[in-house]
Design a protein around this motif. Sequence first.
Motif, PDB file in Angstrom:
ATOM      1  N   THR A  18       0.824  -1.206   0.000  1.00 47.64           N
ATOM      2  CA  THR A  18       0.000   0.000   0.000  1.00 47.64           C
ATOM      3  C   THR A  18       0.862   1.262   0.000  1.00 47.64           C
ATOM      4  N   ALA A  19       0.238   2.353  -0.458  1.00 46.68           N
ATOM      5  CA  ALA A  19       0.932   3.635  -0.484  1.00 46.68           C
ATOM      6  C   ALA A  19       1.249   4.100   0.939  1.00 46.68           C
ATOM      7  N   GLU A  20       0.390   3.719   1.893  1.00 44.51           N
ATOM      8  CA  GLU A  20       0.645   4.133   3.276  1.00 44.51           C
ATOM      9  C   GLU A  20       1.896   3.458   3.820  1.00 44.51           C
ATOM     10  N   GLN A  21       2.009   2.142   3.582  1.00 43.53           N
ATOM     11  CA  GLN A  21       3.219   1.433   4.006  1.00 43.53           C
ATOM     12  C   GLN A  21       4.455   2.086   3.394  1.00 43.53           C
ATOM     13  N   CYS A  22       4.345   2.429   2.121  1.00 42.78           N
ATOM     14  CA  CYS A  22       5.470   3.040   1.413  1.00 42.78           C
ATOM     15  C   CYS A  22       5.854   4.374   2.051  1.00 42.78           C
ATOM     16  N   ALA A  23       4.860   5.184   2.367  1.00 41.07           N
ATOM     17  CA  ALA A  23       5.112   6.498   2.977  1.00 41.07           C
ATOM     18  C   ALA A  23       5.763   6.344   4.353  1.00 41.07           C
ATOM     19  N   LEU A  24       5.249   5.392   5.136  1.00 43.42           N
ATOM     20  CA  LEU A  24       5.810   5.175   6.476  1.00 43.42           C
ATOM     21  C   LEU A  24       7.263   4.715   6.383  1.00 43.42           C
ATOM     22  N   LEU A  25       7.542   3.837   5.431  1.00 43.55           N
ATOM     23  CA  LEU A  25       8.904   3.319   5.272  1.00 43.55           C
ATOM     24  C   LEU A  25       9.859   4.419   4.819  1.00 43.55           C
ATOM     25  N   LEU A  26       9.378   5.245   3.903  1.00 40.42           N
ATOM     26  CA  LEU A  26      10.195   6.353   3.411  1.00 40.42           C
ATOM     27  C   LEU A  26      10.535   7.286   4.567  1.00 40.42           C
ATOM     28  N   ARG A  27       9.522   7.594   5.389  1.00 42.67           N
ATOM     29  CA  ARG A  27       9.728   8.471   6.529  1.00 42.67           C
ATOM     30  C   ARG A  27      10.698   7.861   7.547  1.00 42.67           C
ATOM     31  N   ALA A  28      10.670   6.538   7.651  1.00 42.66           N
ATOM     32  CA  ALA A  28      11.559   5.846   8.592  1.00 42.66           C
ATOM     33  C   ALA A  28      12.981   5.704   8.045  1.00 42.66           C
ATOM     34  N   GLY A  29      13.183   6.183   6.815  1.00 43.18           N
ATOM     35  CA  GLY A  29      14.525   6.151   6.246  1.00 43.18           C
ATOM     36  C   GLY A  29      14.879   4.876   5.497  1.00 43.18           C
ATOM     37  N   CYS A  30      13.885   4.060   5.219  1.00 42.96           N
ATOM     38  CA  CYS A  30      14.141   2.814   4.487  1.00 42.96           C
ATOM     39  C   CYS A  30      14.642   3.136   3.073  1.00 42.96           C
ATOM     40  N   ASP A  31      15.642   2.408   2.608  1.00 42.34           N
ATOM     41  CA  ASP A  31      16.264   2.731   1.325  1.00 42.34           C
ATOM     42  C   ASP A  31      15.463   2.239   0.117  1.00 42.34           C
ATOM     43  N   TYR A  32      15.003   0.986   0.189  1.00 42.49           N
ATOM     44  CA  TYR A  32      14.354   0.370  -0.972  1.00 42.49           C
ATOM     45  C   TYR A  32      13.062  -0.330  -0.582  1.00 42.49           C
ATOM     46  N   GLY A  33      12.152  -0.446  -1.530  1.00 47.19           N
ATOM     47  CA  GLY A  33      10.919  -1.189  -1.319  1.00 47.19           C
ATOM     48  C   GLY A  33      10.680  -2.163  -2.458  1.00 47.19           C
ATOM     49  N   GLN A  34      10.010  -3.250  -2.112  1.00 49.41           N
ATOM     50  CA  GLN A  34       9.696  -4.291  -3.086  1.00 49.41           C
ATOM     51  C   GLN A  34       8.308  -4.808  -2.737  1.00 49.41           C
ATOM     52  N   GLY A  35       7.438  -4.955  -3.710  1.00 47.26           N
ATOM     53  CA  GLY A  35       6.105  -5.471  -3.401  1.00 47.26           C
ATOM     54  C   GLY A  35       5.093  -5.130  -4.472  1.00 47.26           C
ATOM     55  N   TYR A  36       3.885  -5.645  -4.261  1.00 48.67           N
ATOM     56  CA  TYR A  36       2.835  -5.510  -5.271  1.00 48.67           C
ATOM     57  C   TYR A  36       2.448  -4.057  -5.537  1.00 48.67           C
ATOM     58  N   LEU A  37       2.707  -3.149  -4.579  1.00 50.02           N
ATOM     59  CA  LEU A  37       2.427  -1.731  -4.832  1.00 50.02           C
ATOM     60  C   LEU A  37       3.155  -1.274  -6.104  1.00 50.02           C
TER      61      LEU A  37
END
Length: 280
Positions: free
Chosen positions: A241-260
């Motif tokens: 979800t876009a929310e998970q992505c936003a939270l991860l970005l805010r937490a400083g996560c570098d990369y994301g992978q998933g159905y989003l």
Amino acid sequence: AKGAGRNRFSYFTPALQVAALNRMRLTNDLRGAIKGQQLRVYFQPIVHLGTGRIHKAEALVRWQHPQRGLVSPLEFIPLAESSGLIVEIGEWVFKESARWARQWRGEHHPEFQVSVNQSPLEFQREGQGYEHWFAHLRDIGLEGSAMVVEITEGLLLDASSGVTDKLLQLRDAGVQVALDDFGTGYSSLSYLNKFDIDYLKIDRSFIRNLAPQSSDMALSEAIIVMAHKLGLRVVAEGVETAEQCALLLRAGCDYGQGYLFSPPLPAEDFDAMLRSPLVL
Ligand code: C2E
Ligand code: CA
Ligand code: CA
Ligand code: CA
């Protein structure tokens, strides 16, 4: 009398025996699948969260069974492991991945990386290191840094010298290492210092219920901070979800992978996606 015997046999056949037979058949089919070119490598994008660009891909094997249709790797990888076929499959996945990595480095991003999964059995196989991989990379003219090997925590717990040697061998060749499914194993954080790991992949069980103030949020933030202090970069798995992505970005996560972003795709479709801008 014969017919009755057969009936009696099937009547008393426990479900376990049926399952064992089914596994045997599928294992036999798998042997044929490798020769019969029924395996495919799919690629799933790994997105740099800061820019939204696709910097990497994970190679995930698929089996197109002539009768059963698409068989999940969750079903056939264990069979491939117990039968030893995993070695042959892994070699093939690696070569396909390297071929595409070379193309995507040339056409898309000079630092593009493709990661391949290595089950403990492949990683630890006796008497054989990764020399033949490196020879293949030389043959096709690809730098080791184009490839990432994904291993799981369990391997590092059983810290035999064989594991250490192989990790050093990969590092010397420039191949990077990711710790897959992070947080699900018997986490002993001490090994993060002891071994040369480049990426942590936060398991999707932590991402699934990510919400502000949740305990999974706290855990994810702590993992990211710790990883960065140790010089590792972090990939969040199973971002849907876009929310998970936003939270991860805010937490400083570098990369994301998933159905989003995208499910795993056939190589040609992944290639087409790289050519068109990703709309988030
Ligand atoms: P994994 O390495 O943890 O791979 C990630 C799995 O999560 C993949 O399942 C992928 O399709 C799935 N996934 C990706 N994004 C999402 C999402 O947003 N939500 C959900 N619910 N799932 C997502 P897949 O392709 O079925 O592979 C399952 C496992 O099989 C892999 O888990 C890996 O352990 C193993 N595997 C796959 N290919 C290979 C291979 O070439 N060699 C070896 N040794 N193992 C492999
Ligand atoms: Ca993986
Ligand atoms: Ca994983
Ligand atoms: Ca896994």
